[in-house]
Design an enzyme around this catalytic site. Structure first.
Site, mmCIF file in Angstrom:
data_model
loop_
_atom_site.group_PDB
_atom_site.id
_atom_site.type_symbol
_atom_site.label_atom_id
_atom_site.label_comp_id
_atom_site.label_asym_id
_atom_site.label_seq_id
_atom_site.Cartn_x
_atom_site.Cartn_y
_atom_site.Cartn_z
ATOM 1 C CD GLN A 1 39.993 35.886 51.449
ATOM 2 O OE1 GLN A 1 40.945 35.124 51.322
ATOM 3 N NE2 GLN A 1 40.049 37.157 51.095
ATOM 4 C CG ASP B 1 34.410 42.401 42.125
ATOM 5 O OD1 ASP B 1 35.143 42.169 43.101
ATOM 6 O OD2 ASP B 1 34.458 41.743 41.068
ATOM 7 C CG ASP C 1 40.351 41.650 49.878
ATOM 8 O OD1 ASP C 1 41.567 41.386 49.810
ATOM 9 O OD2 ASP C 1 39.470 40.780 50.033
ATOM 10 C CB CYS D 1 46.923 37.898 49.470
ATOM 11 S SG CYS D 1 46.521 38.262 47.747
#
Length: 667
Positions: free
Chosen positions: A319, A383, A433, A471
């Site tokens: 981030q 991931d 996320d 986001c």
């Protein structure tokens, strides 16, 4: 300022008192007027260039002609101010070099005028839910930056691409980047110019990418030490290049007294000049990353986030605003502890957490660590980037000592693959996320494609709570509505929604949504979604509704919208008059604007019917079904004429209000 006559040149002076020149009347008073006027064309046609010497005496101007120089040389050698330089504000961030004060100081400022917060506030109003807002320092917050290197009028330019182009605009003076990053940019730029290292031509065709050059710089600040990690993306293979070696040597050893107080480590990414990579920044090879300084020891940045230490590499996601991210981590932990009382455990009493898009595991490990203080925890982090595995295990060992009972695993797979295994593996808490597209498979401009299967897999699993960090507010709303409208295993309820200004001076927000499995009733929304049959709606005195999902995308070639509506809406008007109903074509490509921002819905194209009488409603359904089947036949003929295979199309109809019937707005 006026252009001065050049010394040592012979000049012929012409009086240009007010008179008509080539059809224009007036006095020329500046170089700009000369450039824009026909006088310049007349002068250049005579083979001369011009400069003005202004005289206030007698209020008249005199025009000096010089035949020895060109117009461009004249302007370049004069003291006329140059055109203002373009900075990265032209890219779209809106800070304009820090000259504008930050417009959002209170929560109501965000929900009233922020592009994303205002839409979320309206959306939450339909859920009878009040969102919260948290903001940090709007300047100097960015501790990581990925900057392009290109050529410009003054030589090498380091910055961002101008929106819609491959032109690199200088990032000098950017107010959102940490000052240490800006110092690093300045140092590298000076060395690139002094060593005459060629920047990459981003405008070059994909077939002309063999040139060895610098493509990008990636900078990361380690907050604890104040040191900067530098990664150079070099266009070319791992061949020895004297200029690269000189650059590395100069960066690391030019000022030995300052080296240990500035550079953390230096990496080179040998980006293959492969046309198949298109415009991708990085090569897909893991061995393309090479730590070149220091030659020994770890070159990974270590950050302390809410009391836990995590390692990040140049190839891993991190981030950019760690101050706000720490606040989000704290809120996630508090939300998880509140949910633990409502979450049942499996036979061994363990809390099972599944994390999607984990990166190096910061969120999953932080939540597992918080929950492990009271119970046993199993964590599976996934991931798509297999390079995250080593750093994940390093962070896991640091977070959970060997004597602590916590089962922690990492799997390199996509989010869709991880969700497909939910039915067999199971999980109590799902942590998401995702990138800006959310659960969707891809984003095409403002349109999201896919995501329905992923949401259905979550609804049909044993997941009891979802912690969703996003986001992209449009993708979050689309995914949230799918989670709240699941019918097979019970839908979720959005318990809380928090907004964070993680990207000041941009139209984006970070969003944290906490979902809990709804055991009995639907979420409390204003548009109540009840029975989905015609008879049930009639019994309850509701307006009868249904939707025909068309299944054909709107384009200019076939123009399904025109074929459904008819010329000037003839088809739908005829059905509406005969069946006493209302019809509306909505969804993507319909042209129907809805919601407070007056945008098309992201739903698939559908023809909606609403009626007050049951018999008339059934008649309208039959008429619309015949219309849709006729359009399907036209589509098959259209595809056959073009030598293409038409997809199998069947009439899809949903009785009752559409699931999650709230507008999904795009921005």
């Amino acid at each position: 300022m006026a252009v001065k006559p050049l010394a040592g040149s012979r000049a012929v002076v012409y009086d240009v008192r007010p008179h008509i020149i080539d059809g224009q009347l007036g006095r020329l008073s500046s170089v700009e007027e000369l450039q824009a006027s026909s006088v310049k064309r007349a002068i250049l046609a005579a083979g001369a260039a011009a400069a003005f010497a202004f005289s206030n005496r007698r209020r008249k101007s005199r025009l000096h002609l010089h035949s020895a120089i060109s117009w461009q040389d004249l302007v370049r050698r004069s003291d006329v101010p140059e055109k203002p330089r373009e900075f990265c504000a032209s890219w779209g961030c809106g800070c304009a070099g820090g000259r504008k004060p930050y417009p959002y100081t209170k929560e109501e400022d965000y929900f009233r005028s922020h592009p994303a917060a205002a839409v979320l506030a309206t959306w939450c109003h339909g859920l009878e839910l009040r969102p919260s807002m948290w903001a940090g320092e709007p300047r100097g917050y960015r501790t990581r930056g990925k900057l392009a290197v290109g050529g410009g009028r003054s030589g090498i330019v380091i910055g961002l691409f101008k929106r819609g182009t491959w032109k690199v605009l200088p990032v000098a003076g950017c107010v959102v980047n940490h000052p240490r990053l800006m110092m690093a940019v300045q140092r590298v730029q000076q060395l690139l110019k002094r060593l005459d290292i060629r920047p990459f031509d981003h405008d070059a065709s994909l077939e002309d990418l063999e040139t060895a050059a610098v493509r990008y710089l990636e900078l990361t600040l380690e907050r604890g030490s104040g040191l900067v990690q530098l990664a150079i993306v070099w266009n070319g293979g791992e061949q020895v290049n004297p200029r690269v070696e000189a650059l590395l040597q100069e960066l690391w050893a030019s000022d030995a007294s300052d080296r240990h107080s500035f550079w953390h480590s230096i990496w080179v990414h040998w980006r293959d000049p492969d046309p198949a990579l298109l415009r991708a920044i990085h090569s897909k090879r893991a061995e393309a990353w090479q730590q070149v300084r220091p030659l020994r020891g770890s070159g990974h940045v270590v950050e302390c986030l809410d009391g836990l230490h995590f390692s990040f590499g140049p190839a891993s996601f991190q981030q950019v605003n760690l101050q706000v991210f720490e606040k989000i981590l704290q809120d996630m932990k508090l939300a998880l502890m509140e949910l633990l009382g409502d979450i049942g455990r499996n036979d061994d009493g363990r809390l099972r957490i599944l994390e999607l898009c984990s990166g190096v595991g910061v969120i999953g490990l932080s939540l597992a660590h918080a929950a492990s203080q009271d119970l046993k925890v199993s964590l599976l982090s996934t991931d798509v980037n297999p390079n995250c595995a080593d750093l994940f295990h390093e962070n896991a060992k640091r977070t959970f000592p060997e004597e602590q009972d916590c089962d922690v695993k990492f799997s390199a797979c996509t989010a869709a693959e991880a969700l497909a295994a939910l039915a067999s593996d199971g999980a109590d808490v799902l942590v998401i996320d995702p990138p800006r597209r959310g659960l969707a498979d891809r984003r095409l401009r403002q349109r999201l494609e896919g995501g329905e299967d992923q949401a259905a897999a979550i609804c049909n699993s044993g997941v009891q709570a979802v912690i969703y960090m996003s986001c992209g507010h449009d993708s979050f709303m689309a995914d949230a509505e799918r989670l709240m409208s699941g019918t097979n295993a019970g839908a979720f309820q959005l318990k809380s929604l928090s907004c964070y200004d993680m990207f000041p001076y941009t139209p984006h927000l970070e969003i944290l949504g906490i979902f809990r499995r709804n055991q009995g009733t639907r979420p409390a929304i204003r548009r109540d979604v009840r029975a989905n049959t015609v008879q049930a709606q009639a019994d309850q005195g509701q307006k009868l509704q249904c939707q025909f999902i068309i299944g054909i995308e709107q384009d200019r070639a076939f123009n399904v919208k025109q074929r459904l509506l008819g010329t000037r809406g003839h088809h739908v008007k005829l059905i509406a008059q005969r069946a006493d109903c209302k019809l509306r074509l909505r969804g993507w490509g319909s042209g129907f604007k809805e919601g407070p921002r007056r945008r098309e819905s992201m739903d698939p194209l559908m023809l909606c019917i609403s009626s007050k009488n049951e018999s008339k409603h059934r008649e309208a359904v039959e008429l619309v079904q015949g219309l849709v089947e006729d359009v399907y036949q036209q589509y098959r003929s259209f595809k056959d004429a073009r030598g293409e295979v038409a997809p199998e199309l069947k009439v899809q109809i949903n009785h009752g209000p559409r699931p999650g019937s709230r507008t999904r707005w795009t921005t």
